[in-house]
Design an enzyme around this catalytic site. Structure first.
Site, PDB file in Angstrom:
ATOM      1  N   ARG A 170      -0.746   1.979  66.928  1.00 20.34           N
ATOM      2  CA  ARG A 170      -1.107   1.005  67.958  1.00 20.34           C
ATOM      3  C   ARG A 170      -2.626   1.047  68.133  1.00 20.34           C
ATOM      4  O   ARG A 170      -3.246   2.115  68.159  1.00 20.34           O
ATOM      5  CB  ARG A 170      -0.416   1.317  69.294  1.00 20.34           C
ATOM      6  CG  ARG A 170       1.071   0.977  69.311  1.00 20.34           C
ATOM      7  CD  ARG A 170       1.310  -0.522  69.204  1.00 20.34           C
ATOM      8  NE  ARG A 170       2.714  -0.905  69.325  1.00 20.34           N
ATOM      9  CZ  ARG A 170       3.544  -1.054  68.304  1.00 20.34           C
ATOM     10  NH1 ARG A 170       3.115  -0.823  67.063  1.00 20.34           N
ATOM     11  NH2 ARG A 170       4.791  -1.433  68.503  1.00 20.34           N
ATOM     12  N   GLU A 182      -4.977  -8.117  69.720  1.00 28.87           N
ATOM     13  CA  GLU A 182      -4.498  -8.809  68.529  1.00 28.87           C
ATOM     14  C   GLU A 182      -4.097 -10.237  68.868  1.00 28.87           C
ATOM     15  O   GLU A 182      -3.528 -10.468  69.938  1.00 28.87           O
ATOM     16  CB  GLU A 182      -3.313  -8.045  67.919  1.00 28.87           C
ATOM     17  CG  GLU A 182      -3.689  -6.649  67.450  1.00 28.87           C
ATOM     18  CD  GLU A 182      -2.515  -5.877  66.854  1.00 28.87           C
ATOM     19  OE1 GLU A 182      -1.407  -6.447  66.751  1.00 28.87           O
ATOM     20  OE2 GLU A 182      -2.707  -4.701  66.499  1.00 28.87           O
ATOM     21  N   HIS A 206      -1.678  -6.402  61.094  1.00 28.19           N
ATOM     22  CA  HIS A 206      -0.492  -5.740  61.644  1.00 28.19           C
ATOM     23  C   HIS A 206       0.732  -6.001  60.756  1.00 28.19           C
ATOM     24  O   HIS A 206       1.734  -6.579  61.189  1.00 28.19           O
ATOM     25  CB  HIS A 206      -0.217  -6.205  63.073  1.00 28.19           C
ATOM     26  CG  HIS A 206       0.568  -5.206  63.873  1.00 28.19           C
ATOM     27  ND1 HIS A 206       0.437  -5.047  65.228  1.00 28.19           N
ATOM     28  CD2 HIS A 206       1.525  -4.303  63.503  1.00 28.19           C
ATOM     29  CE1 HIS A 206       1.254  -4.112  65.666  1.00 28.19           C
ATOM     30  NE2 HIS A 206       1.931  -3.638  64.627  1.00 28.19           N
TER      31      HIS A 206
END
Length: 329
Positions: free
Chosen positions: A241, A270, A289
């Site tokens: 994370r 993000e 991601h």
């Protein structure tokens, strides 16, 4: 009467049809360009008379489900549960199911891809070739560093960390150090992993891989002091994370040579802003991601999440529960 389920992320058609055989399904389809705040508000409205929900990538705060008095279960298509207030869900008696096992190997592949691509400057040099700048034999200014035989430090040796240790020790003859709340004896026996304190791991590792969940205790656990404790030749890898790392401190450390590079699949915010300084740095590999983003794994995650939800609504789910204490109430 069949339960009502709200689907707030696109599902494969066969999985959606399976849900429809067991429940009344409402698919929340975001409008093009709809921002997160509007989507969250729409989700809150849809959940008012719902029994269950399945989806991912949307923060579900207590306010979002304040009117959802029938809600019994939420199934997230992820292993991470930082988009939820676990204490609030437990207080309300709502089961939160997740998918902790099916993405282990694909995510470990992504982490090790970041190790290799940063060490060997794969992205940087591929772009250099595409730009037509390859005119002859490369010299030391384009050399990378070896991965085999180096020291890999894993912060958080759980499922994904263990899969990473296997790749490192058995595939690349790497020395594995790790920090963890508890000793991982199987990894110690199988891969020679050695448990150390974070300070020792940072000081000795050539690659530092972060594999911990985001909690109040792990937020910004890697800041300026921790980066300064690493070797100047070390590379930081984060595919867990983004907020585990103080991004401003990381940018400063990369700019002044405190560490050699970073491989990042996650960021504090993000999607990563186009103006982020990270995108201007040759020693950074930035991915969108993609940890578990393969066709096979994302399908398996969706299938697992759907089964979790149906089992939870039927009162028979006993595993993959992020707040298991709710089952004993």
């Amino acid at each position: 009467m069949q339960p009502k389920i709200v689907v707030y992320k696109a599902l494969p058609q066969d999985i959606l049809e399976d849900l429809r055989r067991h429940a009344q399904v409402v698919v929340l389809a975001p409008d093009p360009g709809q921002d997160r705040e509007a989507l969250t508000e729409a989700l809150g409205d849809a959940l008012v008379d719902a029994d269950g929900a399945i989806g991912a990538s949307v923060k579900i705060a207590p306010a979002t489900i304040a009117r959802a008095t029938r809600l019994k279960a939420i199934s997230t298509i992820s292993v991470g549960v930082d988009n939820f207030d676990l204490a609030d869900l437990t207080r309300r008696g709502i089961v939160l199911a997740h998918t902790p096992d099916v993405l282990t190997e694909s995510t470990a592949d992504t982490v090790f891809a970041l190790v290799l691509s940063t060490a060997r400057r794969v992205v940087e040099l591929a772009e250099w070739v595409k730009a037509g700048r390859w005119k002859g034999s490369i010299g030391p200014e384009h050399y990378g560093v070896d991965v085999h035989g180096k020291t890999l430090g894993i912060v958080g040796l759980g499922r994904i960390g263990g899969a990473l240790a296997r790749r490192a020790a058995l595939g690349f003859d790497m020395r594995v150090l790790y920090t963890n709340r508890h000793a991982n004896e199987p990894a110690e026996r199988a891969y020679g992993a050695r448990r150390v304190e974070l300070g020792e791991l940072l000081a000795q590792s050539d690659f530092v891989c972060l594999q911990v969940p985001l909690t109040p205790q792990t937020r910004h656990m890697i800041g300026a002091a921790q980066l300064a404790a690493m070797k100047r030749s070390a590379i930081l890898i984060n595919a867990s994370r983004g907020a585990i790392v103080d991004e401003a401190a990381l940018i400063a450390a990369l700019a002044d040579g405190t560490i050699a590079g970073a491989g990042l699949d996650v960021f504090e915010h993000e999607p990563l802003a186009p103006e982020s300084k990270l995108l201007t740095m040759h020693n950074v590999v930035a991915l969108p991601h993609i940890g578990s983003a393969t066709h096979e794994t994302r399908y398996a995650m969706a299938r697992c999440a759907a089964r979790n939800l149906l089992d939870a609504l039927a009162g028979r789910l006993t595993h993959n529960v992020a707040n298991p204490e709710v089952l004993t109430r």
